[in-house]
Design a protein around this motif. Sequence first.
Motif, mmCIF file in Angstrom:
data_model
loop_
_atom_site.group_PDB
_atom_site.id
_atom_site.type_symbol
_atom_site.label_atom_id
_atom_site.label_comp_id
_atom_site.label_asym_id
_atom_site.label_seq_id
_atom_site.Cartn_x
_atom_site.Cartn_y
_atom_site.Cartn_z
ATOM 1 N N ASN A 104 0.850 -1.195 0.000
ATOM 2 C CA ASN A 104 0.000 0.000 0.000
ATOM 3 C C ASN A 104 0.883 1.241 0.000
ATOM 4 O OD1 ASN A 104 -2.607 -1.278 0.147
ATOM 5 N ND2 ASN A 104 -2.115 -1.808 2.267
ATOM 6 N N ASP A 105 0.646 2.128 -0.951
ATOM 7 C CA ASP A 105 1.418 3.363 -1.073
ATOM 8 C C ASP A 105 0.454 4.543 -0.987
ATOM 9 O OD1 ASP A 105 3.187 5.404 -1.648
ATOM 10 O OD2 ASP A 105 4.271 4.224 -3.141
ATOM 11 N N PHE A 106 0.632 5.366 0.054
ATOM 12 C CA PHE A 106 -0.260 6.510 0.256
ATOM 13 C C PHE A 106 0.263 7.708 -0.527
ATOM 14 C CE2 PHE A 106 -1.402 3.646 3.538
ATOM 15 C CZ PHE A 106 -2.733 3.898 3.821
ATOM 16 N N LEU A 107 -0.277 7.906 -1.713
ATOM 17 C CA LEU A 107 0.117 8.996 -2.589
ATOM 18 C C LEU A 107 -0.702 10.243 -2.271
ATOM 19 C CD1 LEU A 107 0.079 6.916 -5.884
ATOM 20 C CD2 LEU A 107 2.053 7.335 -4.405
ATOM 21 N N LYS A 108 -0.274 11.381 -2.816
ATOM 22 C CA LYS A 108 -1.042 12.608 -2.626
ATOM 23 C C LYS A 108 -2.413 12.518 -3.298
ATOM 24 C CE LYS A 108 2.983 15.641 -2.177
ATOM 25 N NZ LYS A 108 3.708 16.817 -2.723
ATOM 26 N N SER A 109 -2.483 11.743 -4.379
ATOM 27 C CA SER A 109 -3.741 11.614 -5.115
ATOM 28 C C SER A 109 -4.629 10.491 -4.586
ATOM 29 C CB SER A 109 -3.446 11.347 -6.589
ATOM 30 O OG SER A 109 -2.679 10.153 -6.739
ATOM 31 N N GLY A 110 -4.176 9.798 -3.567
ATOM 32 C CA GLY A 110 -4.953 8.689 -3.043
ATOM 33 C C GLY A 110 -4.053 7.549 -2.631
ATOM 34 N N MET A 111 -4.613 6.365 -2.550
ATOM 35 C CA MET A 111 -3.815 5.209 -2.152
ATOM 36 C C MET A 111 -3.675 4.224 -3.306
ATOM 37 S SD MET A 111 -4.342 2.378 0.859
ATOM 38 C CE MET A 111 -5.313 1.320 -0.193
ATOM 39 N N LEU A 112 -2.442 3.772 -3.517
ATOM 40 C CA LEU A 112 -2.168 2.730 -4.505
ATOM 41 C C LEU A 112 -2.000 1.415 -3.772
ATOM 42 C CD1 LEU A 112 -1.494 1.796 -7.395
ATOM 43 C CD2 LEU A 112 0.898 2.322 -6.889
ATOM 44 N N ALA A 113 -2.891 0.478 -4.060
ATOM 45 C CA ALA A 113 -2.830 -0.844 -3.442
ATOM 46 C C ALA A 113 -2.399 -1.855 -4.499
ATOM 47 C CB ALA A 113 -4.190 -1.227 -2.868
ATOM 48 N N ALA A 114 -1.415 -2.656 -4.159
ATOM 49 C CA ALA A 114 -0.909 -3.653 -5.099
ATOM 50 C C ALA A 114 -0.836 -5.005 -4.410
ATOM 51 C CB ALA A 114 0.468 -3.256 -5.623
ATOM 52 N N THR A 115 -1.294 -6.032 -5.110
ATOM 53 C CA THR A 115 -1.200 -7.398 -4.619
ATOM 54 C C THR A 115 -0.623 -8.273 -5.728
ATOM 55 O OG1 THR A 115 -3.139 -7.111 -3.201
ATOM 56 C CG2 THR A 115 -2.446 -9.374 -3.670
ATOM 57 N N CYS A 116 0.432 -9.004 -5.396
ATOM 58 C CA CYS A 116 1.064 -9.875 -6.384
ATOM 59 C C CYS A 116 1.112 -11.285 -5.839
ATOM 60 C CB CYS A 116 2.481 -9.385 -6.696
ATOM 61 S SG CYS A 116 3.329 -10.376 -7.949
ATOM 62 N N ASP A 117 0.553 -12.219 -6.603
ATOM 63 C CA ASP A 117 0.615 -13.644 -6.273
ATOM 64 C C ASP A 117 1.514 -14.319 -7.288
ATOM 65 O OD1 ASP A 117 -1.450 -14.000 -4.074
ATOM 66 O OD2 ASP A 117 -2.642 -12.989 -5.609
ATOM 67 N N ALA A 118 2.588 -14.909 -6.805
ATOM 68 C CA ALA A 118 3.530 -15.586 -7.689
ATOM 69 C C ALA A 118 3.439 -17.092 -7.478
ATOM 70 C CB ALA A 118 4.960 -15.113 -7.425
ATOM 71 N N VAL A 119 3.179 -17.817 -8.551
ATOM 72 C CA VAL A 119 3.114 -19.274 -8.465
ATOM 73 C C VAL A 119 4.511 -19.865 -8.394
ATOM 74 C CG1 VAL A 119 2.355 -21.372 -9.629
ATOM 75 C CG2 VAL A 119 0.904 -19.338 -9.639
#
Length: 450
Positions: free
Chosen positions: A293-308
């Motif tokens: 989760n990255d709290f940017l000035k324009s909002g929050m960027l949420a990233a989820t990565c699943d690696a097999v």
Amino acid sequence: ELDSLFKGGPVLSEIRLEKPVLHIVRKADGTYNFSDLIEKYAGKPEADKKTGTETRTAFSLNNIRILNGSIDFIDGPRKTTHTIRELTLQVPFVSTLPHYTETFVEPLLDAVVNDTRLVFTGRTKPFADSLETQIDVRLKGFNVPAYLAYLPFKPPFLLSKGSIDADTQLSYIQYRDRSPSLGLKGTIDVRDVVLDDLSKKPLLRVPHFGMAIATSDIMAQQFHFSKMTVEGIEVYAARGRDGTWAIPALPGDPAASAGRTAPKNRQETEAAAAKPAVLVDELDLQKGKVVYNDFLKSGMLAATCDAVRLTLRQISVNGAKREVVLGEVRAAGGNLALRHAPDTEAGGQQTALDSPAVEPGVKASGEKPWIVTLSSVGIDQYAVTVEDTVPSDPVRLNLEGIRFSGKNLSTGKNIQGSASLQSTINKRGMLNVEGPLSLEPLTAKFKVNL
């Protein structure tokens, strides 16, 4: 033995102790139930009347054996009891007499410590000039959280589970004319790690992390791993608007460094100047997950990565040059989801920054930036979902069947590599991109086919 009369000290052929029981109590004031004995009998070695130097007591002790011993340690301040059972200690020979100095001692320590089997075997020259020692260490199910209470500081995290299995060999040599060497090789397996922040939000989950250690020198900070295996790892990370990462800060650099004194001798100077160097022949990751989760000035960027499946080969980390080189990266069958949302939609997200108990741990230090180089990258059958709900007209993009390859990709300045990307877009279109690529500064001359 009669040799005691001629060697200037006691010579015992055998010491055998069966089923001893030792009861140790740590009191509320930090003293122990035997502290008075230490104060009474402990003292400095006697000095030679002619030279004024301290003299070493002469003795030769042979066939020292403690069989089936038991120890109870009652820690009053911690309200904890530790037990040692089935204790076997064998030291075939220990001596300060010159005649025996170069004879190897072959010790054995075998015991069940708090229900964990602990075995030390090896050989040593404890009174030789080189202090050459080799110890085999075997652990099975060593419960790490049980011992965190004895750290000299309060950890800024909660480790509720985590155990270690080890089958390793330590070798130590103290040289006269150069820095000492502490070698390590063998295997270490870390299992069932559950690490949270102080508000019990997740930071790390590791069902299994295995390391096969080739011969390494701990003193020189030279580490070589022939293989690492990671299974089912989950990492939770976050960054605030001020660029601060939500990583628990341990006591030490940079705050602790302010009070350090200058190195006093050559060995301390070498240790202070040393930078770690790490070589990993192969790292194999199976079923990993990263939540960011990255709290940017324009909002929050949420990233989820699943690696097999992710495999990295020929990884080198050079602390002195601040360089990381990955010889080969191969990944297959993963998913990446990116979501950019206003703060009003981020309230339900779990992030380490939700908790004020987590101290800001990492900021820009002003040092030379690390340079990361990917010599060869291959990614196959990945899927990426992008969603941006900040604009009035939300954006949604699905990329499937992604195939990416890259050569000589580096964060070093003006280093040119190459990259290619093929993907299906929103199940209807095709994307094909290839060409030269530089990361610092970011420049590309791609051929794009849609």
